[in-house]
Design a protein around this motif. Structure first.
Motif, PDB file in Angstrom:
ATOM      1  N   ALA A 278       0.841  -1.190   0.000  1.00 27.01           N
ATOM      2  CA  ALA A 278       0.000   0.000   0.000  1.00 27.01           C
ATOM      3  C   ALA A 278       0.884   1.250   0.000  1.00 27.01           C
ATOM      4  O   ALA A 278       2.069   1.183   0.351  1.00 27.01           O
ATOM      5  CB  ALA A 278      -0.913   0.000   1.224  1.00 27.01           C
ATOM      6  N   PRO A 279       0.340   2.411  -0.384  1.00 24.48           N
ATOM      7  CA  PRO A 279       1.152   3.639  -0.435  1.00 24.48           C
ATOM      8  C   PRO A 279       1.801   4.016   0.884  1.00 24.48           C
ATOM      9  O   PRO A 279       2.844   4.668   0.890  1.00 24.48           O
ATOM     10  CB  PRO A 279       0.135   4.703  -0.873  1.00 24.48           C
ATOM     11  CG  PRO A 279      -0.887   3.949  -1.652  1.00 24.48           C
ATOM     12  CD  PRO A 279      -1.016   2.627  -0.942  1.00 24.48           C
ATOM     13  N   ASP A 280       1.200   3.595   2.011  1.00 21.66           N
ATOM     14  CA  ASP A 280       1.798   3.988   3.287  1.00 21.66           C
ATOM     15  C   ASP A 280       3.091   3.228   3.587  1.00 21.66           C
ATOM     16  O   ASP A 280       3.701   3.430   4.637  1.00 21.66           O
ATOM     17  CB  ASP A 280       0.796   3.863   4.433  1.00 21.66           C
ATOM     18  CG  ASP A 280       0.342   2.428   4.687  1.00 21.66           C
ATOM     19  OD1 ASP A 280       0.771   1.514   3.951  1.00 21.66           O
ATOM     20  OD2 ASP A 280      -0.459   2.233   5.622  1.00 21.66           O
ATOM     21  N   ALA A 281       3.533   2.391   2.652  1.00 20.35           N
ATOM     22  CA  ALA A 281       4.889   1.847   2.759  1.00 20.35           C
ATOM     23  C   ALA A 281       5.904   2.988   2.782  1.00 20.35           C
ATOM     24  O   ALA A 281       7.018   2.838   3.294  1.00 20.35           O
ATOM     25  CB  ALA A 281       5.178   0.911   1.587  1.00 20.35           C
ATOM     26  N   GLY A 297       8.064   5.448  -5.406  1.00 22.26           N
ATOM     27  CA  GLY A 297       6.919   5.599  -6.296  1.00 22.26           C
ATOM     28  C   GLY A 297       5.904   4.510  -6.039  1.00 22.26           C
ATOM     29  O   GLY A 297       6.235   3.447  -5.493  1.00 22.26           O
ATOM     30  N   VAL A 298       4.663   4.756  -6.409  1.00 22.08           N
ATOM     31  CA  VAL A 298       3.629   3.731  -6.255  1.00 22.08           C
ATOM     32  C   VAL A 298       2.580   3.890  -7.344  1.00 22.08           C
ATOM     33  O   VAL A 298       2.164   5.002  -7.670  1.00 22.08           O
ATOM     34  CB  VAL A 298       2.981   3.773  -4.844  1.00 22.08           C
ATOM     35  CG1 VAL A 298       2.337   5.110  -4.566  1.00 22.08           C
ATOM     36  CG2 VAL A 298       1.957   2.645  -4.680  1.00 22.08           C
ATOM     37  N   GLY A 299       2.205   2.775  -7.933  1.00 17.05           N
ATOM     38  CA  GLY A 299       1.145   2.752  -8.930  1.00 17.05           C
ATOM     39  C   GLY A 299       0.027   1.837  -8.480  1.00 17.05           C
ATOM     40  O   GLY A 299       0.065   1.267  -7.383  1.00 17.05           O
ATOM     41  N   GLY A 300      -0.969   1.670  -9.314  1.00 10.30           N
ATOM     42  CA  GLY A 300      -2.066   0.782  -8.995  1.00 10.30           C
ATOM     43  C   GLY A 300      -1.641  -0.671  -9.013  1.00 10.30           C
ATOM     44  O   GLY A 300      -0.586  -1.024  -9.529  1.00 10.30           O
ATOM     45  N   VAL A 368       0.411  11.504   2.183  1.00 13.82           N
ATOM     46  CA  VAL A 368       0.529  10.188   1.557  1.00 13.82           C
ATOM     47  C   VAL A 368      -0.880   9.722   1.182  1.00 13.82           C
ATOM     48  O   VAL A 368      -1.741   9.617   2.054  1.00 13.82           O
ATOM     49  CB  VAL A 368       1.189   9.163   2.503  1.00 13.82           C
ATOM     50  CG1 VAL A 368       1.170   7.770   1.877  1.00 13.82           C
ATOM     51  CG2 VAL A 368       2.604   9.582   2.830  1.00 13.82           C
ATOM     52  N   PRO A 369      -1.148   9.448  -0.083  1.00  9.95           N
ATOM     53  CA  PRO A 369      -2.504   9.063  -0.482  1.00  9.95           C
ATOM     54  C   PRO A 369      -2.919   7.736   0.143  1.00  9.95           C
ATOM     55  O   PRO A 369      -2.092   6.881   0.462  1.00  9.95           O
ATOM     56  CB  PRO A 369      -2.404   8.927  -2.003  1.00  9.95           C
ATOM     57  CG  PRO A 369      -1.193   9.696  -2.390  1.00  9.95           C
ATOM     58  CD  PRO A 369      -0.251   9.552  -1.234  1.00  9.95           C
ATOM     59  N   ALA A 370      -4.214   7.592   0.322  1.00  7.38           N
ATOM     60  CA  ALA A 370      -4.781   6.341   0.818  1.00  7.38           C
ATOM     61  C   ALA A 370      -6.081   6.103   0.074  1.00  7.38           C
ATOM     62  O   ALA A 370      -6.574   6.987  -0.637  1.00  7.38           O
ATOM     63  CB  ALA A 370      -5.029   6.432   2.318  1.00  7.38           C
ATOM     64  N   LEU A 371      -6.621   4.924   0.216  1.00  7.62           N
ATOM     65  CA  LEU A 371      -7.952   4.675  -0.316  1.00  7.62           C
ATOM     66  C   LEU A 371      -8.915   5.510   0.502  1.00  7.62           C
ATOM     67  O   LEU A 371      -9.023   5.341   1.716  1.00  7.62           O
ATOM     68  CB  LEU A 371      -8.296   3.193  -0.209  1.00  7.62           C
ATOM     69  CG  LEU A 371      -9.676   2.795  -0.709  1.00  7.62           C
ATOM     70  CD1 LEU A 371      -9.814   3.063  -2.202  1.00  7.62           C
ATOM     71  CD2 LEU A 371      -9.946   1.325  -0.404  1.00  7.62           C
ATOM     72  N   ALA A 398       1.065   9.718  -8.215  1.00  8.34           N
ATOM     73  CA  ALA A 398       0.039  10.047  -9.212  1.00  8.34           C
ATOM     74  C   ALA A 398      -0.523   8.806  -9.894  1.00  8.34           C
ATOM     75  O   ALA A 398      -1.734   8.717 -10.146  1.00  8.34           O
ATOM     76  CB  ALA A 398       0.607  11.021 -10.249  1.00  8.34           C
ATOM     77  N   ALA A 399       0.326   7.844 -10.204  1.00 10.26           N
ATOM     78  CA  ALA A 399      -0.139   6.641 -10.908  1.00 10.26           C
ATOM     79  C   ALA A 399      -1.104   5.836 -10.039  1.00 10.26           C
ATOM     80  O   ALA A 399      -2.065   5.247 -10.544  1.00 10.26           O
ATOM     81  CB  ALA A 399       1.050   5.782 -11.326  1.00 10.26           C
ATOM     82  N   TYR A 400      -0.856   5.821  -8.734  1.00 19.94           N
ATOM     83  CA  TYR A 400      -1.761   5.127  -7.814  1.00 19.94           C
ATOM     84  C   TYR A 400      -3.090   5.863  -7.722  1.00 19.94           C
ATOM     85  O   TYR A 400      -4.157   5.258  -7.822  1.00 19.94           O
ATOM     86  CB  TYR A 400      -1.122   5.014  -6.429  1.00 19.94           C
ATOM     87  CG  TYR A 400      -2.065   4.494  -5.360  1.00 19.94           C
ATOM     88  CD1 TYR A 400      -2.265   3.128  -5.202  1.00 19.94           C
ATOM     89  CD2 TYR A 400      -2.746   5.375  -4.523  1.00 19.94           C
ATOM     90  CE1 TYR A 400      -3.130   2.653  -4.224  1.00 19.94           C
ATOM     91  CE2 TYR A 400      -3.620   4.906  -3.550  1.00 19.94           C
ATOM     92  CZ  TYR A 400      -3.805   3.546  -3.402  1.00 19.94           C
ATOM     93  OH  TYR A 400      -4.672   3.070  -2.443  1.00 19.94           O
TER      94      TYR A 400
END
Length: 456
Positions: A278-281, A297-300, A368-371, A398-400
């Motif tokens: 998850a992004p919170d990594a 970086g993080v994507g879907g 940090v983005p989250a769901l 952004a990709a996530y």
């Protein structure tokens, strides 16, 4: 499943400011009538959790001041799957309690949670709820039985610097598992660094197997949670991909027993280029393990081949349930408390800014983005409110963020998830250690073990 938590330092650093600044901030509103209402609320921190307890008590006082007709009686009770049914039957559970997302469907089916549909409408809370997470706490008729307050979804975390060194575009992470495989090999060939790794022990291997199976269109448990269904072609494909990346491509890290803690350290050190997480990594890799924020970086979540309505990404988090034994006035009070204690940063600019300022001042990540558990317009407004305090490179997420509305979310298994994950650890480890790996045989063995647990 084990999650990357907000660090205690963040809570300690923000609590003094929160207690002073947010105690005066009200989003609860007045009670609907002059009727006196008393409810019990759970999850009160224990005395040894001084910072969290101070904030909780400040929230209780602020809420009661804003809602003089409502009296809150806090309890230290927290959700425990092994005692929940007995506590509910015995009347010892609080009227409001935080439980895991995994419990939503069983709570609804067993009539163990209040129908909040009308109350969410009358209080206005329903208007800000996010559609995807709201669906997970609703029945087939659209009635809503809980309020999601935290959520995550698994994506693909990657090292942007290694992508650049391998001639890949760091702004365009792979979106399919075929692309993950191709990019992992390119990174390994160009840099010598392992292109891919994933968790494989302490139940986390089973957790990531579940995430991969979902992305291929498979499932782990039947809808009623009574039997294992992971012995399917989609799950076999997922495991075969990892096995072939390891033994045909040579692009997977040699450690076949990674946990979150150990893999995050290697990822932060530049020894691994990609992993599902998850992004919170970001919080652990950057904050604790010293990774350069610009490299993160993080994507879907990558999807398996083809296009199926069953494909999606694993989600988890917390929901707030209300006892089915409360009356309408208590139900209204409960929803107001949930909105105030858990969601006011999305409704109050001063609350959002105060939290963000205090978090940033304590040296912790903001932004940090989250769901999101709220709808997109509410979440966008919240991000506008805190924009001056954001201290993470937003473009790297952004990709996530772009995939949030397009990749369906699927909750963790609802029945004995941890025991299921433990059994599936061995399957993931076999995929990572056995060149002649037989996914169908390994899944069949695990199914026998899991079915015995689910039907006992």
């Amino acid at each position: 499943m084990k999650r990357t938590a907000l660090r205690t330092a963040a809570a300690i650093g923000t609590v003094a400011v929160l207690a002073a600044g947010l105690a005066a901030c009200s989003s609860g509103g007045q009670a609907a009538s002059d009727q006196k209402v008393t409810i019990t609320v759970g999850d009160r921190p224990t005395k040894d959790q001084k910072a969290a307890l101070a904030q909780y008590n400040a929230d209780i006082a602020a809420f009661e001041k804003a809602n003089p007709n409502i009296t809150l009686q806090p309890k230290t009770v927290t959700w425990d799957a092994t005692t929940f049914d007995a506590q509910l039957a015995g009347g010892s559970l609080p009227d409001v309690l935080s439980v895991a997302f995994t419990e939503a469907k069983s709570l609804i089916a067993n009539k163990q949670a209040a129908d909040l549909t009308d109350t969410l409408k009358s209080t206005g809370v329903g208007k800000i709820m996010g559609a995807s997470t709201k669906k997970l706490v609703s029945d087939d008729n659209g009635h809503v039985y809980a309020v999601p307050t935290t959520a995550y979804s698994i994506g693909l975390v990657y090292n942007r610097d290694l992508f650049t060194k391998a001639g890949l575009d760091p702004d365009k992470p792979p979106t399919t598992w075929d692309e993950v495989r191709t990019d992992a090999k390119k990174i390994k060939d160009a840099t010598g660094v392992s292109g891919y790794a994933q968790f494989a022990s302490q139940n986390q291997g089973g957790w990531m197997f579940t995430a991969m199976s979902y992305s291929y269109g498979g499932r782990v448990e039947s809808e009623n949670g009574k039997k294992a269904v992971f012995d399917n072609a989609k799950s076999e494909e997922a495991l075969k991909t990892v096995n072939e990346m390891k033994f045909q491509d040579g692009s997977v890290a040699p450690n076949s027993l990674y946990t979150q803690d150990t893999l995050y350290k290697d990822f932060a050190a530049g020894k691994v280029a990609m992993m599902p997480a998850a992004p919170d990594a970001y919080n652990t890799a950057v904050q604790n393990d010293g990774m350069d924020p610009k490299s993160f970086g993080v994507g879907g979540m990558p999807m398996g081949p083809g296009s199926s309505k069953d494909q999606g990404t694993l989600t988890g988090g917390s929901i707030q349930m209300v006892s089915p034994k409360v009356d309408d006035a208590q139900k209204t009070a409960a929803v107001k408390w949930i909105a105030f204690h858990y969601l006011r940063q999305y409704q109050s600019k001063s609350a959002a800014v105060t939290v963000a300022k205090a978090t940033a001042a304590s040296g912790n990540p903001v932004g940090v983005p989250a769901l999101s558990v709220v709808n997109s317009s509410t979440y966008d407004q919240y991000n506008t409110w805190i924009k001056d305090e954001i201290n993470v490179p937003q473009e790297n997420f952004a990709a996530y963020v772009k995939t949030q509305s397009s990749i369906p979310i699927i909750p963790e298994p609802s029945n004995d998830a941890q025991e299921v994950y433990a059994a599936l650890d061995t399957v993931m480890q076999a995929a990572l250690t056995e060149k002649s790996f037989d996914p169908a045989a390994e899944l069949s063995k695990a199914k026998t073990a899991v079915d015995a647990k689910l039907t006992r």
